[in-house]
Design a protein around this motif. Structure first.
Motif, PDB file in Angstrom:
ATOM      1  N   ASP A  35     -10.780  -1.192   0.253  1.00 18.02           N
ATOM      2  CA  ASP A  35     -10.255  -0.429   1.381  1.00 18.02           C
ATOM      3  C   ASP A  35      -9.699   0.894   0.861  1.00 18.02           C
ATOM      4  O   ASP A  35      -9.689   1.126  -0.360  1.00 18.02           O
ATOM      5  N   PRO A  36      -9.244   1.796   1.719  1.00 22.34           N
ATOM      6  CA  PRO A  36      -8.766   3.096   1.238  1.00 22.34           C
ATOM      7  C   PRO A  36      -7.598   3.034   0.251  1.00 22.34           C
ATOM      8  O   PRO A  36      -7.409   3.966  -0.522  1.00 22.34           O
ATOM      9  N   ALA A  37      -6.837   1.930   0.246  1.00 20.02           N
ATOM     10  CA  ALA A  37      -5.749   1.786  -0.724  1.00 20.02           C
ATOM     11  C   ALA A  37      -6.198   1.061  -1.988  1.00 20.02           C
ATOM     12  O   ALA A  37      -5.428   0.922  -2.923  1.00 20.02           O
ATOM     13  N   ASP A  74       0.529   3.914   2.098  1.00 19.39           N
ATOM     14  CA  ASP A  74       0.699   4.455   3.457  1.00 19.39           C
ATOM     15  C   ASP A  74       0.385   3.353   4.472  1.00 19.39           C
ATOM     16  O   ASP A  74      -0.776   3.175   4.865  1.00 19.39           O
ATOM     17  N   HIS A  80      -7.604  -2.218  -2.100  1.00 20.80           N
ATOM     18  CA  HIS A  80      -7.666  -3.679  -2.011  1.00 20.80           C
ATOM     19  C   HIS A  80      -9.117  -4.120  -1.816  1.00 20.80           C
ATOM     20  O   HIS A  80      -9.791  -3.619  -0.919  1.00 20.80           O
ATOM     21  N   CYS A 119       0.842  -1.194   0.000  1.00 24.74           N
ATOM     22  CA  CYS A 119       0.000   0.000   0.000  1.00 24.74           C
ATOM     23  C   CYS A 119       0.881   1.250   0.000  1.00 24.74           C
ATOM     24  O   CYS A 119       2.072   1.173   0.284  1.00 24.74           O
ATOM     25  N   LEU A 156      -3.383   2.544   6.384  1.00 25.25           N
ATOM     26  CA  LEU A 156      -4.175   1.361   6.058  1.00 25.25           C
ATOM     27  C   LEU A 156      -4.293   0.434   7.260  1.00 25.25           C
ATOM     28  O   LEU A 156      -5.356  -0.147   7.497  1.00 25.25           O
ATOM     29  N   PHE A 175      -7.060   1.794   9.318  1.00 25.09           N
ATOM     30  CA  PHE A 175      -8.374   1.440   8.770  1.00 25.09           C
ATOM     31  C   PHE A 175      -8.781   0.053   9.254  1.00 25.09           C
ATOM     32  O   PHE A 175      -9.876  -0.137   9.791  1.00 25.09           O
ATOM     33  N   TYR A 176      -7.896  -0.932   9.071  1.00 29.57           N
ATOM     34  CA  TYR A 176      -8.232  -2.296   9.468  1.00 29.57           C
ATOM     35  C   TYR A 176      -8.324  -2.450  10.981  1.00 29.57           C
ATOM     36  O   TYR A 176      -9.095  -3.278  11.474  1.00 29.57           O
ATOM     37  N   PHE A 224       1.410  -4.432   6.786  1.00 28.30           N
ATOM     38  CA  PHE A 224       1.225  -3.455   5.717  1.00 28.30           C
ATOM     39  C   PHE A 224       2.603  -2.941   5.337  1.00 28.30           C
ATOM     40  O   PHE A 224       3.359  -2.486   6.190  1.00 28.30           O
TER      41      PHE A 224
END
Length: 119
Positions: free
Chosen positions: A108-110, A15, A112, A13, A19, A22-23, A50
């Protein structure tokens, strides 16, 4: 006899800290580390890691020419409540139109893909 044991699932990713955060909000757990490698220690579960990937290009779902490579299935008790939660955290819907299914697909924000799956 197994030749190996699973250590950790690693998501590339742009960042890692963001990430992992987020998880951590989705799964719980503790974010550990800084820089190019960050771990998420999930209580009673498999850790996630990550890794910074310069020039990261997110997969597109579904698209054979930009394969998703893998995705996470996250089991939830209430699909609607979990959906509201992940969207508020920055996930984006990929395939959520069929509300009768037992799963919904998000990015997800990246970028995935991951699924929320009813238990």
């Amino acid at each position: 006899m197994a030749l190996a044991e699973l250590g950790v699932v690693v998501l590339d990713c742009p960042d890692p800290r963001a990430l992992a955060g987020f998880y951590a909000e989705v799964l719980g757990g503790t974010v550990e580390g800084e820089g190019d490698w960050v771990d998420l220690k999930v209580p009673g579960g498999q850790a996630l890691a990550f890794q910074a990937a310069p020039g990261f290009v997110p997969p597109r779902w579904p698209a054979a020419d930009h394969s998703q490579q893998f995705h996470l299935d996250l089991v939830v008790k209430d699909l609607d409540a979990a959906e509201k939660g992940v969207l508020a955290l920055g996930a984006r819907p990929l395939d959520t139109g069929d509300r009768e299914r037992t799963f919904r697909v998000y990015a997800d924000p990246a970028g995935h893909p991951f699924c929320l799956c009813a238990c």
